[in-house]
Design an enzyme around this catalytic site. Sequence first.
Site, PDB file in Angstrom:
ATOM      1  N   HIS A  79       0.854  -1.185   0.000  1.00 57.46           N
ATOM      2  CA  HIS A  79       0.000   0.000   0.000  1.00 57.46           C
ATOM      3  C   HIS A  79       0.894   1.241   0.000  1.00 57.46           C
ATOM      4  CE1 HIS A  79      -3.864  -2.009   1.765  1.00 57.46           C
ATOM      5  NE2 HIS A  79      -3.268  -2.779   0.870  1.00 57.46           N
ATOM      6  N   GLU A 118       1.035   3.867   1.917  1.00 59.38           N
ATOM      7  CA  GLU A 118       1.585   4.245   3.226  1.00 59.38           C
ATOM      8  C   GLU A 118       2.716   3.301   3.643  1.00 59.38           C
ATOM      9  OE1 GLU A 118      -2.892   5.216   3.326  1.00 59.38           O
ATOM     10  OE2 GLU A 118      -1.600   3.663   2.490  1.00 59.38           O
ATOM     11  N   CYS A 163      -5.951   2.273   5.780  1.00 59.98           N
ATOM     12  CA  CYS A 163      -6.626   1.020   6.110  1.00 59.98           C
ATOM     13  C   CYS A 163      -6.062   0.507   7.444  1.00 59.98           C
ATOM     14  CB  CYS A 163      -6.398  -0.001   4.994  1.00 59.98           C
ATOM     15  SG  CYS A 163      -4.728  -0.707   4.975  1.00 59.98           S
ATOM     16  N   CYS A 184      -2.247  -0.222   7.255  1.00 63.82           N
ATOM     17  CA  CYS A 184      -1.411   0.973   7.154  1.00 63.82           C
ATOM     18  C   CYS A 184      -1.416   1.777   8.442  1.00 63.82           C
ATOM     19  CB  CYS A 184      -1.858   1.827   5.972  1.00 63.82           C
ATOM     20  SG  CYS A 184      -1.569   0.991   4.385  1.00 63.82           S
TER      21      CYS A 184
END
Length: 157
Positions: A54, A56, A84, A87
């Site tokens: 992801h 992040e 999310c 993250c």
Amino acid sequence: MENDKTYLREAISIAAENAAGTEGGPFGAVIVKENKIIARGANTVTSANDPTAHAEVNAIREACKFVKNFSLEGCTLYTSCEPCPMCLSAAYWAGIKKIYFAAGRNDASEAGFSDSFIYDQIPLPPSKRDVRMEQMLEDEGQKPFKEWLSNNKRVEY
């Protein structure tokens, strides 16, 4: 405040550029330390074949390499969308104390990126989660923790 908006716009720009390509999803992030961007990340889940890639997490990995430390204390995360659960957890583990985000989790859900099933699973006992979990060898599993506690050379985090 104006710098915060500039950094957040950079994360949004990364997300928009990524959304127009084929590297991954429409997410971008930057990490700032002492008013300087030290890392940028875009979602590369599909191109890296890595469900943890992801924006992040990618930015956190890059920032840790930059500072040569696993701690990002004193850094701020700017992300195009509310992080999310994975993250957000990564930000906690990295020691990030401030996160700015643009779009919310409902916006992500409307675009096909819903995390609600994970949020619903977290408070459940392990035996009730959709991913089957069963604890085994608990006594043996405690051995590494005992070793850790007796290791006077360990690096705390």
